[in-house]
Structure formats: C-alpha cells, structure tokens
Design an enzyme around this catalytic site. Structure first.
Site, PDB file in Angstrom:
ATOM      1  N   PHE A 256       0.841  -1.199   0.000  1.00 17.94           N
ATOM      2  CA  PHE A 256       0.000   0.000   0.000  1.00 17.94           C
ATOM      3  C   PHE A 256       0.871   1.243   0.000  1.00 17.94           C
ATOM      4  O   PHE A 256       2.012   1.224   0.465  1.00 17.94           O
ATOM      5  CB  PHE A 256      -0.994   0.001   1.162  1.00 17.94           C
ATOM      6  CG  PHE A 256      -0.421   0.415   2.492  1.00 17.94           C
ATOM      7  CD1 PHE A 256      -0.736   1.647   3.037  1.00 17.94           C
ATOM      8  CD2 PHE A 256       0.411  -0.427   3.201  1.00 17.94           C
ATOM      9  CE1 PHE A 256      -0.224   2.029   4.262  1.00 17.94           C
ATOM     10  CE2 PHE A 256       0.920  -0.061   4.431  1.00 17.94           C
ATOM     11  CZ  PHE A 256       0.606   1.177   4.962  1.00 17.94           C
TER      12      PHE A 256
ATOM     13  N   THR B 237       6.880  -0.545   0.972  1.00 13.21           N
ATOM     14  CA  THR B 237       7.396  -1.856   1.339  1.00 13.21           C
ATOM     15  C   THR B 237       6.768  -2.876   0.404  1.00 13.21           C
ATOM     16  O   THR B 237       5.558  -2.850   0.177  1.00 13.21           O
ATOM     17  CB  THR B 237       7.043  -2.187   2.795  1.00 13.21           C
ATOM     18  OG1 THR B 237       7.610  -1.194   3.648  1.00 13.21           O
ATOM     19  CG2 THR B 237       7.588  -3.550   3.186  1.00 13.21           C
TER      20      THR B 237
ATOM     21  N   GLU C  75       4.827   3.650  10.128  1.00 14.27           N
ATOM     22  CA  GLU C  75       3.412   3.853  10.453  1.00 14.27           C
ATOM     23  C   GLU C  75       3.199   5.071  11.359  1.00 14.27           C
ATOM     24  O   GLU C  75       2.304   5.093  12.196  1.00 14.27           O
ATOM     25  CB  GLU C  75       2.806   2.608  11.129  1.00 14.27           C
ATOM     26  CG  GLU C  75       3.081   1.299  10.430  1.00 14.27           C
ATOM     27  CD  GLU C  75       2.401   1.203   9.073  1.00 14.27           C
ATOM     28  OE1 GLU C  75       1.881   2.212   8.588  1.00 14.27           O
ATOM     29  OE2 GLU C  75       2.408   0.112   8.490  1.00 14.27           O
TER      30      GLU C  75
END
Length: 401
Positions: free
Chosen positions: A127, A162, A379
């Site tokens: 994503f 990633t 994140e």
C-alpha cells in the site's frame, strides 16, 4: 518456553498456530537471517515457507480461502516472526493491510476477485500513501487521479513502498477532485485505487514504474521502493469500494492495523534482543565470574524484561480492542509508541551487554541495532502517535465547565 510475553485466554487453535510459527522461526529464519540481511537478499525460501503454512491468508475470511483468524492472532504471529527477522514481518504486513482494507471496504466483486488469490499468496499486496515531500502530512498528497470516460488517469510520485517490487497489487492513495466541490477538505477528496502490476522493477505496466530498491541502513532483504505514475490508466471498477472520496478513511482504518503490527514487531525484536543479552551475560566472564552475576548487568536485564512485558501487554490490548469492533486508535497509538521506544532501549541495552562484540557483524545484536530505528518512524513517528493519543485523551476526558 520462556515466561516473558505470554498471552492469556488464547484458544487451542491460536496456541497451535503460534507454536507452528515459533518452530518455523527457530528452524527456518533465525539460522539464516543475519547472512541474508548482510547480503540484502530477498528471503524467497522463507516466504515460500510462510505461503505453505497459509500465513498469507491468516486474517482473510474462510469463505475466500483464508484462515479467518483475528487481528490478535496475526499480531502474535508477527511478534514471533519479527523475533526471527523483522524484514520478514514487513513482507506480510503490507499484504495484510491491503487484504484487510479489501475485506472491510471493497465491493463484492473486488473481494471475490482478489481475496482468494491473496489468501493463497499468489497475489502479494503493498500500500502507498507517502510521497517524497509528504512525511506524515497525508493531506499534502499531490498525486492525482482524473476521470477519463470509464477510466481514471493517475499521475504522481509515491515513496517508501514496502514490497514495492515484489508485490502484484498496490493500494494507492491519490487526490480525486472529480465530484467534489471546490474547497472540499483535502481528506474528503482522496481515493484509494487498486493497482495491479507485474512484480519486478522498471516499467511494470504502461504508465507505472518501480525504479529500484532504496538502499537502507537496516530493514534489508525486503524491498522498499518509489512508485512513479505517468499517465497510468485504471478502470473505474478498481476504485476501492466503488466510490471516490473515501480513500483517506479507508487508509486510516488500515493504518490502525498497521500500527498494531509495528507494535508487534517492536515486541518481537525486543524479545530477541533480551534473549541475546541474557544468554551472552551468562557466557561472558569478567573479574572471575559471569557478567550476569554483576549487579549492574542484573539491573539492565530486569529493566529490559519489564519493558518487553509491558510492550507486549499494550500490543495485545490494542489488537483485542480492534477485534471487538471498537475504535482503537488510542490503544494502537499507545502500543506503537511504547513498543517502538522500548524496543530501541532494550536493543541498545543488549548491545551494551555485548561490549565490543556487539559492534561486530558476526553477532546478531549488530543487525538488531540497525533494525530497531525503523520502528520509530514506521506507520507514523513517535510525535505523530503522541498527537493522536493527546487528541483522543481530550475527547475522552473533555472538561465540562
């Protein structure tokens, strides 16, 4: 089995899954992780083993060929895998975020099309939110989608994907002003597109280029890349959920899962650092006795173990809150913040216990010392987590004066 980081109330099935994953980590990951990491080599054999175990379908519902397990089970598996090598946990993390977003927000056609192949590991997910000048300010996204008949044309540059090269499905967040009045808040004019592509580097489909791997200090083996869209045409039926303008909320829902994952990774790396430190402290002798018998080292071990236990408990709480269907951004932010900070501290203490040998590439702690910093920014940075935590606390404890 060690006493640290135990989880109460697990079912027999959960315990069996975790036992299987732990055995796989001990036999297939730990013995080769440092060598592969030093070569920055993608762990294909390990990934094939995870596929055979069915882990790519762990949280995907049984009706789509998955195991239908909870976020807690997934987080505990990630903890075990990160204990072996954090990069491997990164390979499955983005896959699960995309699968989760499809399960929660996809149309029925999108679920039927993607989830069975994702459960089998035949489609690998990635994503993409970040951009070169973006950081944590998601509202500053400049990549854009413009409608052209029954398709959208995407242009822009994304960063820090990633699995950018090895994935075959990327959930990409871009601006889509079509259908939204001028002046609409930025987060209400964003859309997630499901972009299918060939694995690899270079032009992986017309209008889409993955330039190559970004060379990193740690977190090696897994590929981290850019993504460049130049006239990329995507059918309208590949808008996640079938409606534009919902992308920000879909991504934030996925990021909550991702933050629990990062917390679990921090727990796993910290556990491994503690294992290495406590073992070395009993093997290394100074002044006629193992250094573990010196009070200064015992104090370090006590602090390290307490941090491992506390981070694990908060991670489990955040996962269980999400599984209950409740909002968990507060718990996920706290868990991610604490676990990543404690991981850094536990790894550094294990590094100190190793003395000069900790600086040698022959010792595993050297690899962990380079991997831990990634968790401080992945994140969302610690500062972003504290902003989320602070705002949520003010909502919960609003003063009525």
């Amino acid at each position: 089995m060690a006493r640290l980081a135990q989880t109460a109330g697990l079912t027999d099935v959960q315990q069996e899954i975790l036992s299987t994953v732990r055995d796989f980590v001990d036999k297939e990951i730990i013995p080769v992780a440092t060598e592969l990491e030093h070569r920055d080599e993608y762990p294909q054999q390990i990934v094939d083993g995870l596929k055979e175990l069915g882990l790519f379908g762990l949280m995907i519902p049984e009706e789509y060929g998955g195991l239908g397990e909870s976020l807690l089970t997934y987080a505990l598996c990630v903890e075990e895998i990160a204990r072996g090598w954090m990069s491997v946990s990164g390979i499955i993390n983005t896959h699960f975020i995309v699968a989760y977003m499809l399960k929660q927000h996809g149309t029925q056609e999108q679920k039927d099309h993607f989830l069975p192949r994702m459960a089998a590991g035949d489609i690998r997910g990635a994503f993409s939110m970040s951009e070169p000048g973006l950081g944590s300010d998601v509202s500053a996204i400049t990549s854009k989608a413009v409608k052209d008949g029954e398709e959208y044309v995407l242009n822009g540059q994304k960063m820090w994907l990633t699995n950018g090269g090895t994935s075959s499905l990327v959930a990409v967040l871009v601006r889509s002003d079509e259908g939204h009045a001028e002046g609409t808040a930025p987060h209400k004019s964003m859309t997630t597109f499901l972009v299918e592509k060939e694995p690899g580097f270079g032009e992986v489909r017309p209008g889409l280029t993955i330039p190559g791997k970004i060379d990193k200090m740690g977190y090696k083996g897994v590929d981290t890349t850019e993504l460049i869209m130049d006239g990329l045409r995507i059918p309208a039926d590949r808008v996640l959920g079938g409606v534009t303008g919902r992308g920000f909320y879909q991504m934030m829902d996925g990021v909550e899962v991702g933050r629990v994952n990062v917390a679990a990774r921090g727990c796993g790396v910290a556990q491994r650092a503690f294992e290495l430190g406590v073992r070395y402290a009993q093997q290394r002798h100074t002044f006629g006795k193992p250094i573990a018998q010196h009070q200064a080292i015992q104090f370090k071990l006590a602090e390290m173990a307490t941090k491992v236990e506390a981070a694990h408990a908060m991670m489990v709480n955040a996962a269980r809150k999400k599984d209950s269907g409740e909002r968990n951004d507060l718990e996920a932010g706290m868990a991610k913040y604490l676990a990543s900070e404690y991981c850094k501290e536990v790894v550094e203490d294990a590094f100190r216990i190793h003395g000069g040998y900790g600086f040698s590439k022959e010792y595993e702690i050297e690899r962990l010392y380079r991997e831990a910093p990634m968790l401080l920014i992945g994140e969302g940075t610690a500062e972003i987590q504290k902003m989320i935590i602070g705002r949520r606390l003010l909502e919960e404890y609003r003063f009525q004066g």
